[in-house]
Design an enzyme around this catalytic site. Structure first.
Site, PDB file in Angstrom:
ATOM      1  N   THR A 124       0.919  -1.128  -0.105  1.00 44.56           N
ATOM      2  CA  THR A 124      -0.006   0.075  -0.091  1.00 44.56           C
ATOM      3  C   THR A 124       0.861   1.336  -0.049  1.00 44.56           C
ATOM      4  OG1 THR A 124      -1.601  -1.193   1.229  1.00 44.56           O
ATOM      5  CG2 THR A 124      -2.014   1.280   1.249  1.00 44.56           C
ATOM      6  N   PHE A 155      -6.437  -5.991  -1.068  1.00 46.41           N
ATOM      7  CA  PHE A 155      -7.719  -5.647  -0.402  1.00 46.41           C
ATOM      8  C   PHE A 155      -8.034  -6.874   0.766  1.00 46.41           C
ATOM      9  CE2 PHE A 155      -8.031  -3.433  -4.167  1.00 46.41           C
ATOM     10  CZ  PHE A 155      -8.180  -2.073  -3.776  1.00 46.41           C
ATOM     11  N   LEU A 156      -6.866  -7.870   1.000  1.00 38.25           N
ATOM     12  CA  LEU A 156      -7.224  -8.819   1.737  1.00 38.25           C
ATOM     13  C   LEU A 156      -7.271  -8.242   3.449  1.00 38.25           C
ATOM     14  CD1 LEU A 156      -4.377  -9.704   3.399  1.00 38.25           C
ATOM     15  CD2 LEU A 156      -3.839 -10.894   1.310  1.00 38.25           C
ATOM     16  N   ARG A 157      -8.033  -9.092   4.160  1.00 37.13           N
ATOM     17  CA  ARG A 157      -7.857  -8.796   5.499  1.00 37.13           C
ATOM     18  C   ARG A 157      -7.296  -9.758   6.274  1.00 37.13           C
ATOM     19  NH1 ARG A 157     -14.316  -9.351   5.833  1.00 37.13           N
ATOM     20  NH2 ARG A 157     -13.821 -10.854   4.073  1.00 37.13           N
ATOM     21  N   PHE A 272     -18.731  -3.088   8.566  1.00 39.35           N
ATOM     22  CA  PHE A 272     -17.858  -2.086   9.267  1.00 39.35           C
ATOM     23  C   PHE A 272     -18.640  -0.849  10.159  1.00 39.35           C
ATOM     24  CE2 PHE A 272     -13.489  -3.232   8.403  1.00 39.35           C
ATOM     25  CZ  PHE A 272     -13.720  -4.292   7.332  1.00 39.35           C
ATOM     26  N   LEU A 273     -19.838  -1.629  10.798  1.00 38.75           N
ATOM     27  CA  LEU A 273     -20.523  -0.877  11.512  1.00 38.75           C
ATOM     28  C   LEU A 273     -20.623  -1.273  13.060  1.00 38.75           C
ATOM     29  CD1 LEU A 273     -23.694   0.248   9.285  1.00 38.75           C
ATOM     30  CD2 LEU A 273     -21.660   1.859  10.042  1.00 38.75           C
ATOM     31  N   CYS A 283      -2.576  -1.699   9.577  1.00 35.96           N
ATOM     32  CA  CYS A 283      -3.097  -0.787   7.930  1.00 35.96           C
ATOM     33  C   CYS A 283      -3.846   0.329   8.280  1.00 35.96           C
ATOM     34  CB  CYS A 283      -3.643  -1.808   6.918  1.00 35.96           C
ATOM     35  SG  CYS A 283      -2.268  -2.885   6.462  1.00 35.96           S
ATOM     36  N   LYS A 343      -7.684  -8.126  16.205  1.00 39.22           N
ATOM     37  CA  LYS A 343      -9.048  -8.667  15.748  1.00 39.22           C
ATOM     38  C   LYS A 343      -8.956 -10.030  15.862  1.00 39.22           C
ATOM     39  CE  LYS A 343      -9.446  -9.267  11.165  1.00 39.22           C
ATOM     40  NZ  LYS A 343      -9.634  -8.989   9.787  1.00 39.22           N
ATOM     41  N   ARG A 350      -0.034  -6.123  15.867  1.00 41.62           N
ATOM     42  CA  ARG A 350       0.257  -4.666  15.646  1.00 41.62           C
ATOM     43  C   ARG A 350      -0.662  -3.418  15.747  1.00 41.62           C
ATOM     44  NH1 ARG A 350       3.076  -5.675   9.670  1.00 41.62           N
ATOM     45  NH2 ARG A 350       1.237  -7.108   9.628  1.00 41.62           N
TER      46      ARG A 350
HETATM   47  P1  NAD Z   1       4.809  -7.679   6.737  1.00 41.52           P
HETATM   48  O1  NAD Z   1       5.569  -6.854   7.536  1.00 41.52           O
HETATM   49  O2  NAD Z   1       4.220  -8.699   7.351  1.00 41.52           O
HETATM   50  O3  NAD Z   1       5.770  -8.380   5.583  1.00 41.52           O
HETATM   51  C1  NAD Z   1       6.592  -7.609   5.013  1.00 41.52           C
HETATM   52  C2  NAD Z   1       7.939  -8.497   4.520  1.00 41.52           C
HETATM   53  O4  NAD Z   1       8.843  -7.743   3.774  1.00 41.52           O
HETATM   54  C3  NAD Z   1       8.779  -9.174   5.930  1.00 41.52           C
HETATM   55  O5  NAD Z   1       8.717 -10.514   5.922  1.00 41.52           O
HETATM   56  C4  NAD Z   1      10.054  -8.637   5.646  1.00 41.52           C
HETATM   57  O6  NAD Z   1      11.147  -9.309   6.081  1.00 41.52           O
HETATM   58  C5  NAD Z   1      10.260  -8.390   4.187  1.00 41.52           C
HETATM   59  N1  NAD Z   1      11.004  -7.484   3.660  1.00 41.52           N
HETATM   60  C6  NAD Z   1      11.195  -6.217   4.109  1.00 41.52           C
HETATM   61  N2  NAD Z   1      12.355  -5.521   3.176  1.00 41.52           N
HETATM   62  C7  NAD Z   1      12.672  -6.521   2.470  1.00 41.52           C
HETATM   63  C8  NAD Z   1      13.714  -6.651   1.326  1.00 41.52           C
HETATM   64  N3  NAD Z   1      14.642  -5.537   1.149  1.00 41.52           N
HETATM   65  N4  NAD Z   1      13.884  -7.985   0.509  1.00 41.52           N
HETATM   66  C9  NAD Z   1      12.974  -8.948   0.767  1.00 41.52           C
HETATM   67  N5  NAD Z   1      12.014  -8.746   1.728  1.00 41.52           N
HETATM   68  C10 NAD Z   1      11.934  -7.816   2.751  1.00 41.52           C
HETATM   69  O7  NAD Z   1       3.896  -6.653   5.935  1.00 41.52           O
HETATM   70  P2  NAD Z   1       2.340  -7.103   5.271  1.00 41.52           P
HETATM   71  O8  NAD Z   1       1.425  -6.980   6.511  1.00 41.52           O
HETATM   72  O9  NAD Z   1       2.605  -8.116   4.520  1.00 41.52           O
HETATM   73  O10 NAD Z   1       2.271  -5.611   4.365  1.00 41.52           O
HETATM   74  C11 NAD Z   1       2.968  -5.367   3.222  1.00 41.52           C
HETATM   75  C12 NAD Z   1       2.334  -4.339   2.354  1.00 41.52           C
HETATM   76  O11 NAD Z   1       0.974  -4.661   2.184  1.00 41.52           O
HETATM   77  C13 NAD Z   1       1.966  -3.070   3.239  1.00 41.52           C
HETATM   78  O12 NAD Z   1       2.193  -2.082   2.429  1.00 41.52           O
HETATM   79  C14 NAD Z   1       0.553  -3.181   3.997  1.00 41.52           C
HETATM   80  O13 NAD Z   1      -0.109  -1.866   4.083  1.00 41.52           O
HETATM   81  C15 NAD Z   1       0.100  -3.807   2.707  1.00 41.52           C
HETATM   82  N6  NAD Z   1      -1.153  -4.460   2.942  1.00 41.52           N
HETATM   83  C16 NAD Z   1      -1.088  -5.346   4.054  1.00 41.52           C
HETATM   84  C17 NAD Z   1      -2.340  -5.887   4.383  1.00 41.52           C
HETATM   85  C18 NAD Z   1      -2.594  -6.854   5.531  1.00 41.52           C
HETATM   86  O14 NAD Z   1      -3.505  -7.196   5.973  1.00 41.52           O
HETATM   87  N7  NAD Z   1      -1.452  -7.038   6.212  1.00 41.52           N
HETATM   88  C19 NAD Z   1      -3.512  -5.911   3.534  1.00 41.52           C
HETATM   89  C20 NAD Z   1      -3.432  -5.215   2.135  1.00 41.52           C
HETATM   90  C21 NAD Z   1      -2.181  -4.350   2.250  1.00 41.52           C
HETATM   91  C1  UGA Z   2      -8.175  -3.885   6.550  1.00 45.75           C
HETATM   92  C2  UGA Z   2      -9.211  -3.931   5.426  1.00 45.75           C
HETATM   93  O1  UGA Z   2     -10.356  -4.557   5.698  1.00 45.75           O
HETATM   94  C3  UGA Z   2      -8.573  -4.732   4.059  1.00 45.75           C
HETATM   95  O2  UGA Z   2      -9.534  -4.584   2.995  1.00 45.75           O
HETATM   96  C4  UGA Z   2      -7.364  -3.841   3.734  1.00 45.75           C
HETATM   97  O3  UGA Z   2      -6.804  -5.004   2.808  1.00 45.75           O
HETATM   98  C5  UGA Z   2      -6.385  -4.154   4.833  1.00 45.75           C
HETATM   99  O4  UGA Z   2      -6.830  -3.398   5.996  1.00 45.75           O
HETATM  100  C6  UGA Z   2      -4.925  -3.614   4.678  1.00 45.75           C
HETATM  101  O5  UGA Z   2      -5.000  -2.485   3.842  1.00 45.75           O
HETATM  102  O6  UGA Z   2      -4.147  -3.895   5.185  1.00 45.75           O
HETATM  103  P1  UGA Z   2      -7.516  -5.823   8.348  1.00 45.75           P
HETATM  104  O7  UGA Z   2      -6.735  -4.514   8.965  1.00 45.75           O
HETATM  105  O8  UGA Z   2      -6.915  -6.990   8.350  1.00 45.75           O
HETATM  106  O9  UGA Z   2      -8.075  -5.312   6.812  1.00 45.75           O
HETATM  107  O10 UGA Z   2      -8.601  -5.914   9.372  1.00 45.75           O
HETATM  108  P2  UGA Z   2     -10.305  -5.705   9.477  1.00 45.75           P
HETATM  109  O11 UGA Z   2     -11.216  -6.633   9.306  1.00 45.75           O
HETATM  110  O12 UGA Z   2     -10.570  -4.422   8.500  1.00 45.75           O
HETATM  111  O13 UGA Z   2     -10.375  -4.686  10.709  1.00 45.75           O
HETATM  112  C7  UGA Z   2      -9.355  -3.562  11.113  1.00 45.75           C
HETATM  113  C8  UGA Z   2      -9.825  -3.175  12.481  1.00 45.75           C
HETATM  114  O14 UGA Z   2     -10.835  -2.548  12.434  1.00 45.75           O
HETATM  115  C9  UGA Z   2      -9.902  -4.171  13.409  1.00 45.75           C
HETATM  116  O15 UGA Z   2      -9.187  -3.648  14.849  1.00 45.75           O
HETATM  117  C10 UGA Z   2     -11.223  -4.509  13.905  1.00 45.75           C
HETATM  118  O16 UGA Z   2     -11.603  -5.126  15.143  1.00 45.75           O
HETATM  119  C11 UGA Z   2     -11.696  -3.222  13.517  1.00 45.75           C
HETATM  120  N1  UGA Z   2     -13.215  -2.993  13.089  1.00 45.75           N
HETATM  121  C12 UGA Z   2     -13.774  -3.749  11.909  1.00 45.75           C
HETATM  122  C13 UGA Z   2     -14.131  -2.484  13.885  1.00 45.75           C
HETATM  123  O17 UGA Z   2     -13.856  -1.943  15.201  1.00 45.75           O
HETATM  124  N2  UGA Z   2     -15.167  -2.349  13.616  1.00 45.75           N
HETATM  125  C14 UGA Z   2     -15.957  -3.115  12.397  1.00 45.75           C
HETATM  126  O18 UGA Z   2     -16.970  -3.119  12.117  1.00 45.75           O
HETATM  127  C15 UGA Z   2     -14.783  -3.741  11.699  1.00 45.75           C
END
Ligand code: NAD
Ligand code: UGA
Length: 471
Positions: A124, A155-157, A272-273, A283, A343, A350
């Site tokens: 992101t 967009f995964l959760r 999300f309500l 995130c 959650k 985090r």
């Molecule tokens: P994360 O911290 O779980 O994973 C990131 C990984 O990248 C780590 O394992 C780290 O060791 C690796 N990394 C860092 N620098 C590196 C390098 N130079 N070479 C190789 N590997 C390297 O992060 P995440 O939660 O998977 O999120 C990644 C991105 O996706 C973020 O931008 C986040 O906002 C976005 N995103 C996250 C979610 C979510 O639910 N976690 C959902 C949608 C989008």
């Molecule tokens: C969220 C988005 O839902 C994903 O679509 C997006 O890809 C992701 O962020 C991201 O960009 O990383 P996530 O953070 O995994 O996913 O979890 P959510 O289910 O969205 O919950 C986020 C937070 O909101 C949690 O703390 C949850 O408890 C809280 N929440 C959620 C509420 O307090 N009320 C709700 O109705 C829904």
């Protein structure tokens, strides 16, 4: 038939690892890179570093076949047609996203490009990151015909990551030419033509062969903004419902009925309500801040996002004050904390509201015994190793002789407690529920004093309602 694409995924976190496993399940050949050697070793040995439904099965199915793990980024890039960047983009100074991990990876990719590659930003990122990636590649000597940069936000959760990836509401591709968007279309074809859903062992979900996933192709800037705006909108819904919850409580209304009533309007929708402790996780907090920063940079007044954050911060305070009001003083009080993850269905702590509240309780001198079905190990890394911080093997053990039980994470297990057993375990039957998992009358009939969010508290028969919250 879909042609197999050679894919390199950089980053094996919640997004990278899930994407790698899912692309393999869709039929592609994936090499997943991480610079964390211990993580790569664990993955190679069949370990799964994160708690995510379906992920162990998919990794077991494809490990060593369609998915391999490595620390060698250069080799992985060289053998791939598409290179997905899925490294972290944490909050940096002043709310801006810290893009240093992305930049470091792009510089490394540049050294490895010998033939045409499509570089895909899946992390992101703020608008115009795509242009910056292009610029960094040029500055590192890569000729323009050797690459395209595409935005493909995720967009995964967490907790339902695999299902969300394979059954998405939409796939967004931001591309500046046909050649690169075409490769992305091919990668996602098993989902968009529906063939994935009828293959044996396909992960079940909302999509099907008759109702395949939708893919939207747009410009790179629009794709980048779609991601930030989606997260900000969802965060806004949560803050909105929390603000309404505080009002509901002040006028003897019930936020659960109100949210149901609002959500029945198809223009608003029921998702999300859920009122509670406010949003946490890796995130929403950072993405709302980053989106606000982007707007400010461009001179756009987007004060609404500041309010979304303010309401969210206040919500933790509101809950903490509820605990104080229910218990009068906190020093020396024994509290059972149910839930540490941000959650349910994840081990991720985090920016967890639960962790923040536990820290505040410890500071106030309470003795906290915590239990979480999946996040205890991660929580131990961030909670202070204090004498008043204890952990239990199950929820009843956490509640044993406690002055109150607090629900901090919405795990299903916490919505199905044996209330008679819990009542017997507690020193006094008080539950303060930050996730509204029970009905006040039901709790009262089980002999509890029950305090929740946006609803009237119910008091144990021998107690009156406290006249005033302690200062
Ligand atoms: P994360 O911290 O779980 O994973 C990131 C990984 O990248 C780590 O394992 C780290 O060791 C690796 N990394 C860092 N620098 C590196 C390098 N130079 N070479 C190789 N590997 C390297 O992060 P995440 O939660 O998977 O999120 C990644 C991105 O996706 C973020 O931008 C986040 O906002 C976005 N995103 C996250 C979610 C979510 O639910 N976690 C959902 C949608 C989008
Ligand atoms: C969220 C988005 O839902 C994903 O679509 C997006 O890809 C992701 O962020 C991201 O960009 O990383 P996530 O953070 O995994 O996913 O979890 P959510 O289910 O969205 O919950 C986020 C937070 O909101 C949690 O703390 C949850 O408890 C809280 N929440 C959620 C509420 O307090 N009320 C709700 O109705 C829904």
């Amino acid at each position: 038939m879909t042609r197999q694409v050679s894919i390199c995924v950089i980053g094996s976190g919640y997004v990278g690892l899930v994407a790698a496993a899912c692309f393999a399940d869709m039929g592609h050949k994936v090499v997943c890179v991480d610079n964390d050697e211990a993580r790569v070793k664990l993955l190679r040995e069949g370990g799964v570093p994160i708690f995510e439904e379906h992920l162990p099965e998919l990794l077991a199915r494809h490990l060593g076949g369609r998915v391999v793990f490595t620390t060698h980024l250069g080799e992985a890039v060289e053998q791939s047609e598409a290179v997905f960047i899925s490294v972290g983009t944490p909050q940096g100074d002043g709310g801006a996203a810290d893009l240093s991990y992305v930049e470091a990876v792009v510089a490394e990719i540049a050294r490895a490009i010998k033939s045409y590659k499509v570089i895909v930003e899946k992390s992101t990122v703020p608008v115009y990151t795509n242009d910056w990636i292009r610029r960094v590649l040029h500055r590192n000597g890569v000729e323009a015909e050797r690459f395209d940069v595409v935005s493909n936000p995720e967009f995964l959760r967490e907790g339902s990551a695999v299902e969300d990836f394979l059954h998405p509401d939409r796939i967004v591709v931001g591309a500046s030419n046909e050649r690169s968007s075409e490769l992305l279309r091919r990668i996602y074809e098993p989902l968009t033509c529906g063939s994935y859903f009828s293959q044996p062992g396909a992960v079940p979900g909302a999509c099907s062969a008759a109702r395949p996933a939708r893919l939207l192709v747009t410009s790179t800037q629009s794709a980048e903004i779609i991601k930030h705006a989606s997260n900000a909108f969802l965060a806004m819904k949560i803050s909105f419902v929390n603000a309404v919850a505080n009002l509901a409580e002040a006028v003897d209304a019930d936020i659960e009925d109100i949210a149901a009533g609002i959500g029945m309007d198809s223009r608003i929708g029921p998702g999300f309500l859920r009122a509670g402790l406010g949003y946490g996780g890796s995130c929403f907090p950072k993405d709302v801040a980053a989106f606000h920063w982007v707007a400010q940079e461009r001179g756009i007044d987007f004060q609404l996002l500041q309010e979304v954050r303010k309401i969210n911060d206040t919500q933790r305070e509101v809950f903490f004050n509820k605990v104080r009001s229910a218990l009068w003083t906190l020093r020396g009080k024994h509290l059972a904390a149910l839930g540490l993850a941000f959650k349910c269905d994840t081990d991720d702590v985090r920016e967890s509201p639960a962790i923040e509240i536990v820290k505040k309780l410890l500071q106030a001198g309470a003795v906290v015994t915590a239990y979480d079905p999946a996040a205890m190990e991660r929580a131990k890394e961030v909670l202070p190793p204090a004498a008043n911080m204890k952990y239990a093997g199950d929820l009843y053990e956490a509640a044993k002789d406690a002055d109150a039980v607090l629900i901090l994470t919405d795990w299903k297990e916490f919505a199905a407690i044996d209330l008679a057993r819990l009542n017997r375990a507690l020193h006094f039957p008080i539950m303060i529920d930050g996730r509204n998992l029970y009905k006040p009358q039901e709790m009262q009939s089980h002999g509890f004093t029950y305090v929740s969010v946006g609803r009237q508290a119910a008091y144990h028969a021998q107690e009156g309602k406290p006249r005033k919250a302690p200062a």
